[in-house]
Write an enzyme that holds these catalytic residues in place. Structure first.
Site, mmCIF file in Angstrom:
data_model
loop_
_atom_site.group_PDB
_atom_site.id
_atom_site.type_symbol
_atom_site.label_atom_id
_atom_site.label_comp_id
_atom_site.label_asym_id
_atom_site.label_seq_id
_atom_site.Cartn_x
_atom_site.Cartn_y
_atom_site.Cartn_z
ATOM 1 N N LYS A 1 -18.224 -35.245 -4.552
ATOM 2 C CA LYS A 1 -18.558 -35.659 -3.197
ATOM 3 C C LYS A 1 -20.060 -35.614 -2.952
ATOM 4 O O LYS A 1 -20.594 -36.426 -2.178
ATOM 5 C CB LYS A 1 -17.821 -34.794 -2.178
ATOM 6 C CG LYS A 1 -16.318 -35.069 -2.119
ATOM 7 C CD LYS A 1 -16.005 -36.513 -1.773
ATOM 8 C CE LYS A 1 -14.522 -36.714 -1.486
ATOM 9 N NZ LYS A 1 -14.200 -38.135 -1.174
ATOM 10 N N TYR B 1 -14.740 -31.159 -7.293
ATOM 11 C CA TYR B 1 -14.688 -31.933 -6.052
ATOM 12 C C TYR B 1 -16.035 -31.910 -5.339
ATOM 13 O O TYR B 1 -16.517 -32.947 -4.862
ATOM 14 C CB TYR B 1 -13.598 -31.363 -5.155
ATOM 15 C CG TYR B 1 -13.397 -32.093 -3.851
ATOM 16 C CD1 TYR B 1 -12.774 -33.331 -3.820
ATOM 17 C CD2 TYR B 1 -13.807 -31.533 -2.635
ATOM 18 C CE1 TYR B 1 -12.561 -34.004 -2.617
ATOM 19 C CE2 TYR B 1 -13.595 -32.186 -1.435
ATOM 20 C CZ TYR B 1 -12.977 -33.418 -1.435
ATOM 21 O OH TYR B 1 -12.774 -34.076 -0.241
#
Length: 266
Positions: free
Chosen positions: A175, A171
């Site tokens: 991002k 993640y």
């Protein structure tokens, strides 16, 4: 939505809503931040394409928009599938014109996975849903925006792309990529009337973040860094997205607006 002329008013008149008749696409709009943002766009006069792989959730979002007097349509979309994203953009253009605003909001990520424990399928799904989806949305929307004289892209990033959080490798990587891609798009397309910014939420209470709120150790780590003392709500991010998408931020591009209750400075 063409770029504003110098000296043009940046505040809508009282009789005109902020996004009146603008075609807006929101991905990941079946719940949480995406739903709240889509509903608020609808309330401000936008013609909203509600895109999500959760078809029933997308329909519920459309119903909420229509209940408030807005205009919206649901589009089942796997944002990791190039043809599905192309069809999403083409469908929005055929139904409402534009698109004038694209809000890339969809994501997926496994919790509690440092690099060595992240499986290849988990890695690929995270990158495809969280990062490649942004690439695909922009790839297919930008040519249409340029042809119409300009447009606005708002990408949902995360504070996880800016600071570390435990066991969240895929993640965080995805991002971080969203933040870099946002700057690249702003740089390459600004002179063609495209603004591209990102909003970076901190800890927000949504159905998607429910596992975080059930992980007491992680929750204690995160809440211990919130200077305002509490998690945020989807409306906190929705307001930031509408600001970035609207004429009020017309001189802003390539930036990341952090909405995190003070997480990053703690």
């Amino acid at each position: 939505m063409a770029a504003l002329e110098p000296g043009r008013a940046t505040v809508p008149s009282p009789s005109r809503r902020r996004f009146e008749d603008r075609s807006v696409i929101v991905t990941g709009a079946a719940s949480g931040i995406g739903r709240e943002t889509a509903v608020r766009f609808g309330r401000e006069g936008a013609l909203v394409t509600v895109a999500d792989i959760d078809e029933e959730g997308a329909r519920q979002t459309v119903e909420a928009i229509k209940a408030g007097g807005g205009v919206a349509r649901a589009r089942r979309t796997d944002v990791s599938d190039p043809e599905a994203v192309r069809a999403m953009v083409d469908g929005a253009a055929e139904a409402y014109g534009g698109p004038h605003v694209l809000h890339n909001n969809a994501y997926w990520a496994p919790l509690g996975r440092p690099v060595a424990d992240t499986t290849l399928p988990e890695w690929h799904r995270t990158i495809d849903t969280t990062l490649m989806s942004v690439f695909l949305g922009c790839k297919y929307a930008i040519p249409r925006m340029v042809a119409e004289g300009g447009g606005v892209i708002v990408n949902t990033a995360s504070t996880a792309g800016l600071v570390a959080s435990p066991s969240f490798a895929a993640y965080m990587a995805a991002k971080g990529g969203v933040l870099a891609l946002t700057r690249s798009i702003a740089f390459d397309y600004g002179k063609q009337g495209i603004r591209c910014n990102a909003v970076a939420p901190g800890l927000i209470r949504t159905p998607a973040t429910d596992p975080v709120f059930r992980d007491q150790d992680r929750l204690d780590f995160l809440t211990g860094k919130l200077l305002l003392g509490h998690a945020g709500e989807p409306k906190d991010i929705a307001e930031a997205v509408l600001y970035l998408a609207g004429d009020e931020s017309r001189f802003m591009t390539g930036q990341t607006l952090v909405v995190d209750g003070g997480r990053l400075i703690a």
